[in-house]
Design a protein around this motif. Structure first.
Motif, short mmCIF file in Angstrom:
data_model
loop_
_atom_site.label_atom_id
_atom_site.label_comp_id
_atom_site.label_asym_id
_atom_site.label_seq_id
_atom_site.Cartn_x
_atom_site.Cartn_y
_atom_site.Cartn_z
N LEU A 1 0.83 -1.20 0.00
CA LEU A 1 0.00 0.00 0.00
C LEU A 1 0.86 1.25 0.00
O LEU A 1 0.63 2.19 -0.79
CB LEU A 1 -0.92 -0.01 1.23
CG LEU A 1 -1.78 1.23 1.47
CD1 LEU A 1 -2.73 1.47 0.30
CD2 LEU A 1 -2.55 1.07 2.78
N ILE A 2 1.86 1.29 0.85
CA ILE A 2 2.66 2.49 1.00
C ILE A 2 3.55 2.76 -0.21
O ILE A 2 3.61 3.88 -0.72
CB ILE A 2 3.50 2.41 2.30
CG1 ILE A 2 2.56 2.59 3.50
CG2 ILE A 2 4.62 3.45 2.32
CD1 ILE A 2 3.21 2.40 4.85
N THR A 3 4.22 1.74 -0.71
CA THR A 3 5.09 1.97 -1.87
C THR A 3 4.27 2.32 -3.12
O THR A 3 4.67 3.17 -3.91
CB THR A 3 5.98 0.74 -2.15
OG1 THR A 3 5.16 -0.44 -2.25
CG2 THR A 3 7.00 0.54 -1.03
N ALA A 4 3.10 1.69 -3.26
CA ALA A 4 2.24 2.02 -4.41
C ALA A 4 1.74 3.46 -4.30
O ALA A 4 1.63 4.16 -5.31
CB ALA A 4 1.06 1.06 -4.48
N SER A 5 1.44 3.91 -3.09
CA SER A 5 0.93 5.27 -2.91
C SER A 5 1.98 6.30 -3.27
O SER A 5 1.69 7.31 -3.91
CB SER A 5 0.45 5.47 -1.47
OG SER A 5 1.52 5.48 -0.56
N GLN B 1 8.91 10.15 5.67
CA GLN B 1 8.57 9.18 6.71
C GLN B 1 8.99 7.77 6.31
O GLN B 1 9.53 7.00 7.10
CB GLN B 1 7.05 9.22 6.97
CG GLN B 1 6.55 10.48 7.62
CD GLN B 1 6.96 10.58 9.08
OE1 GLN B 1 7.12 9.55 9.76
NE2 GLN B 1 7.13 11.79 9.57
N VAL B 2 8.74 7.44 5.04
CA VAL B 2 9.07 6.10 4.56
C VAL B 2 10.57 5.92 4.44
O VAL B 2 11.12 4.88 4.81
CB VAL B 2 8.39 5.84 3.20
CG1 VAL B 2 8.72 4.44 2.68
CG2 VAL B 2 6.88 6.00 3.34
N TRP B 3 11.27 6.94 3.92
CA TRP B 3 12.73 6.83 3.78
C TRP B 3 13.38 6.62 5.16
O TRP B 3 14.30 5.82 5.30
CB TRP B 3 13.30 8.10 3.17
CG TRP B 3 13.03 8.43 1.73
CD1 TRP B 3 13.53 9.51 1.07
CD2 TRP B 3 12.24 7.75 0.76
NE1 TRP B 3 13.08 9.54 -0.23
CE2 TRP B 3 12.30 8.47 -0.45
CE3 TRP B 3 11.49 6.59 0.80
CZ2 TRP B 3 11.63 8.06 -1.60
CZ3 TRP B 3 10.80 6.18 -0.35
CH2 TRP B 3 10.89 6.91 -1.53
N THR B 4 12.89 7.34 6.17
CA THR B 4 13.46 7.22 7.52
C THR B 4 13.24 5.82 8.08
O THR B 4 14.15 5.22 8.66
CB THR B 4 12.82 8.26 8.47
OG1 THR B 4 13.03 9.57 7.94
CG2 THR B 4 13.43 8.18 9.85
N VAL C 1 14.30 -4.91 4.69
CA VAL C 1 13.27 -5.38 3.77
C VAL C 1 12.56 -4.20 3.11
O VAL C 1 12.35 -4.17 1.89
CB VAL C 1 12.25 -6.28 4.51
CG1 VAL C 1 11.12 -6.68 3.56
CG2 VAL C 1 12.93 -7.52 5.06
N LEU C 2 12.19 -3.22 3.91
CA LEU C 2 11.54 -2.02 3.37
C LEU C 2 12.51 -1.25 2.47
O LEU C 2 12.12 -0.73 1.42
CB LEU C 2 11.04 -1.12 4.50
CG LEU C 2 10.33 0.17 4.08
CD1 LEU C 2 9.09 -0.14 3.26
CD2 LEU C 2 9.98 1.00 5.31
N ARG C 3 13.77 -1.18 2.87
CA ARG C 3 14.77 -0.47 2.08
C ARG C 3 14.88 -1.08 0.68
O ARG C 3 15.01 -0.35 -0.31
CB ARG C 3 16.13 -0.51 2.76
CG ARG C 3 17.19 0.37 2.07
CD ARG C 3 18.58 0.18 2.68
NE ARG C 3 18.51 0.27 4.11
CZ ARG C 3 19.05 -0.63 4.95
NH1 ARG C 3 19.70 -1.67 4.48
NH2 ARG C 3 18.95 -0.47 6.25
N ALA C 4 14.82 -2.39 0.59
CA ALA C 4 14.92 -3.05 -0.72
C ALA C 4 13.76 -2.66 -1.63
O ALA C 4 13.89 -2.65 -2.85
CB ALA C 4 14.95 -4.57 -0.53
N LEU D 1 14.38 1.59 -2.43
CA LEU D 1 15.49 2.03 -3.27
C LEU D 1 15.14 2.14 -4.76
O LEU D 1 15.50 3.12 -5.41
CB LEU D 1 16.70 1.11 -3.07
CG LEU D 1 17.49 1.34 -1.78
CD1 LEU D 1 18.61 0.30 -1.64
CD2 LEU D 1 18.08 2.75 -1.75
N PRO D 2 14.43 1.16 -5.33
CA PRO D 2 14.04 1.33 -6.74
C PRO D 2 13.14 2.55 -6.96
O PRO D 2 13.23 3.21 -8.00
CB PRO D 2 13.29 0.02 -7.06
CG PRO D 2 13.82 -0.97 -6.08
CD PRO D 2 14.07 -0.18 -4.83
#
Length: 208
Positions: free
Chosen positions: A61-65, A112-115, A122-125, A128-129
């Motif tokens: 949800l978050i990465t798609a947003s 917020q997400v980058w931090t 796992v989230l970093r992977a 990064l793209p």
């Protein structure tokens, strides 16, 4: 009179859009920890089950947003700049719009997400793209708006400096309202950038 039913595909698209927009708003206003699937679903007016049908995990949800809102914002920047005339004033208008992007809701949400990603491999992977894509598209958009030759190393460097400046101003605005100082910095930077871009070696395309 029979009520015309909204096609299922359209309802699904609108539901997805509401969820994506609500996620960005929650991230910017509430922060990473508080932006749960349940909170986003409630704000969007969508059931949790429907939310997870579109986005099985919170990370989905978050990465798609972020991806959706970035594409929307870059398209908005391009459209806003379409009517800008060449000549004096254009450079400042372009820089101002880029800075607006980095001081807006999307940047605060992304921060917020980058931090969180800095401490979560796992989230970093997954992030990064997105960061790579954002950097490429923002750079390409700025090159097009300023009308410079991307092949010129000086132009390339100054475009990247402009984006770095915009991001720095976005960070400065996170905790306090930095709008007055920011407006002056934008004017000064745009004036300097204008002089650099007027150099013949840069081969400007929209500036002639």
């Amino acid at each position: 009179m029979r009520r015309v039913r909204e096609p299922q595909q359209d309802r699904s698209r609108l539901t997805r859009q509401r969820l994506l927009e609500a996620t960005v708003d929650c991230l910017a206003e509430l922060g990473w920890s508080a932006t749960t699937v349940a909170v986003v679903a409630k704000r969007a007016g969508v059931s949790r089950g429907a939310t997870q049908h579109h986005f099985p995990t919170r990370e989905d949800l978050i990465t798609a947003s972020l991806d959706y809102m970035f594409d929307s914002r870059m398209e908005s920047v391009r459209l806003e700049a379409t009517g800008l005339p060449p000549g004096p004033g254009r450079t400042e208008a372009v820089v101002s719009r880029l800075v607006d992007h980095y001081t807006g809701t999307l940047f605060k949400a992304a921060l917020q997400v980058w931090t969180a990603a800095a401490a979560d491999p796992v989230l970093r992977a997954r992030v990064l793209p997105l960061e790579d894509k954002f950097g490429r598209v923002a750079h390409r958009t700025t090159v097009a708006l300023l009308g410079v030759d991307e092949g010129d190393p000086v132009a390339h460097r100054w475009v990247q400096l402009t984006l770095d400046l915009a991001r720095g101003l976005g960070l400065a605005d996170v905790l306090t309202d930095d709008s007055v100082r920011r407006a002056e910095i934008v004017r000064q930077w745009a004036a300097t950038l204008e002089m650099v871009l007027e150099q013949p070696a840069l081969g400007a395309t929209q500036r002639s």
